[in-house]
Design an enzyme around this catalytic site. Sequence first.
Site, PDB file in Angstrom:
ATOM      1  N   ARG A  73       0.823  -1.214   0.000  1.00  0.00           N
ATOM      2  CA  ARG A  73       0.000   0.000   0.000  1.00  0.00           C
ATOM      3  C   ARG A  73       0.852   1.258   0.000  1.00  0.00           C
ATOM      4  NH1 ARG A  73      -3.010  -2.399   4.522  1.00  0.00           N
ATOM      5  NH2 ARG A  73      -1.811  -4.181   3.875  1.00  0.00           N
ATOM      6  N   GLU A 110       3.606  -7.145  12.446  1.00  0.00           N
ATOM      7  CA  GLU A 110       2.592  -7.385  13.478  1.00  0.00           C
ATOM      8  C   GLU A 110       2.123  -8.836  13.354  1.00  0.00           C
ATOM      9  OE1 GLU A 110      -0.932  -5.092  12.994  1.00  0.00           O
ATOM     10  OE2 GLU A 110      -1.595  -5.409  15.048  1.00  0.00           O
TER      11      GLU A 110
HETATM   12  P1  AMP Z   1       4.665  -2.804  11.094  1.00  0.00           P
HETATM   13  O1  AMP Z   1       5.912  -3.204  10.376  1.00  0.00           O
HETATM   14  O2  AMP Z   1       4.310  -3.732  12.216  1.00  0.00           O
HETATM   15  O3  AMP Z   1       4.708  -1.352  11.553  1.00  0.00           O
HETATM   16  O4  AMP Z   1       3.460  -2.969  10.085  1.00  0.00           O
HETATM   17  C1  AMP Z   1       3.261  -2.056   9.077  1.00  0.00           C
HETATM   18  C2  AMP Z   1       2.904  -2.736   7.786  1.00  0.00           C
HETATM   19  O5  AMP Z   1       1.991  -3.810   7.957  1.00  0.00           O
HETATM   20  C3  AMP Z   1       2.262  -1.734   6.857  1.00  0.00           C
HETATM   21  O6  AMP Z   1       2.861  -1.891   5.578  1.00  0.00           O
HETATM   22  C4  AMP Z   1       0.796  -2.098   6.846  1.00  0.00           C
HETATM   23  O7  AMP Z   1       0.309  -2.104   5.527  1.00  0.00           O
HETATM   24  C5  AMP Z   1       0.704  -3.487   7.471  1.00  0.00           C
HETATM   25  N1  AMP Z   1      -0.203  -3.545   8.634  1.00  0.00           N
HETATM   26  C6  AMP Z   1       0.153  -3.816   9.905  1.00  0.00           C
HETATM   27  N2  AMP Z   1      -0.897  -3.833  10.723  1.00  0.00           N
HETATM   28  C7  AMP Z   1      -1.970  -3.555   9.963  1.00  0.00           C
HETATM   29  C8  AMP Z   1      -3.367  -3.406  10.219  1.00  0.00           C
HETATM   30  N3  AMP Z   1      -3.883  -3.564  11.449  1.00  0.00           N
HETATM   31  N4  AMP Z   1      -4.175  -3.077   9.176  1.00  0.00           N
HETATM   32  C9  AMP Z   1      -3.671  -2.913   7.939  1.00  0.00           C
HETATM   33  N5  AMP Z   1      -2.377  -3.048   7.639  1.00  0.00           N
HETATM   34  C10 AMP Z   1      -1.519  -3.360   8.616  1.00  0.00           C
END
Ligand code: AMP
Length: 185
Positions: A73, A110
């Site tokens: 995205r 995550e």
């Molecule tokens: P992080 O590396 O944990 O900060 O996760 C960020 C990435 O994971 C981003 O590229 C988001 O598109 C995706 N992401 C993580 N959690 C979510 C969520 N609850 N909803 C949508 N996308 C998420």
Amino acid sequence: MSADATVAAAAEAMGRLVIDVPDFPEPGILFKDISPVLADHDAFTAIVEALASAGRDDSGATVVDKVVGMESRGFILGAPVALALGVGFVPVRKEGKLPRETYAVSYDLEYGQATLEIHTDAIEAGERVLLVDDVLATGGTVAATRRLVERCGGVNHAVSVLMELGALPGRDAVGELPLTVLATV
Ligand code: AMP
């Protein structure tokens, strides 16, 4: 429109249009579906302008040389941000997708684990870079991308995201960099 008014309009659109999807892609995850924001021209325009404001100074002049978007995205958002700022766009992709020589960094999501890559020649030494993504969750994606930019010799200038998941420590990965967030959820 002032930078503050642009961010306020974008935040209003986010609050109205983002859909929460429980237990996707796995149980316990509340997925933030931004596709209705992208499908609304006025909302999409507002969020692109708001994300781009992190790449401008107070007079509105562009102060970055590249926008980096993280798969996937971050591509949809980062590419129009780069065009709005009048600079180039660089994709940071998941492992094995880029066809030429890459730098790679592994990181925790995550949900799960992954490796991100960048073409070694994507950013020139000293170029200033704006990082763009949709959601800041654990911060693993931003932390890995910062390291990839540094491996290329670039300078991380700022981070722009649509949403920050306030219960998670994503902000720690942004550290001292300016962070533009349109909604904390
Ligand atoms: P992080 O590396 O944990 O900060 O996760 C960020 C990435 O994971 C981003 O590229 C988001 O598109 C995706 N992401 C993580 N959690 C979510 C969520 N609850 N909803 C949508 N996308 C998420």
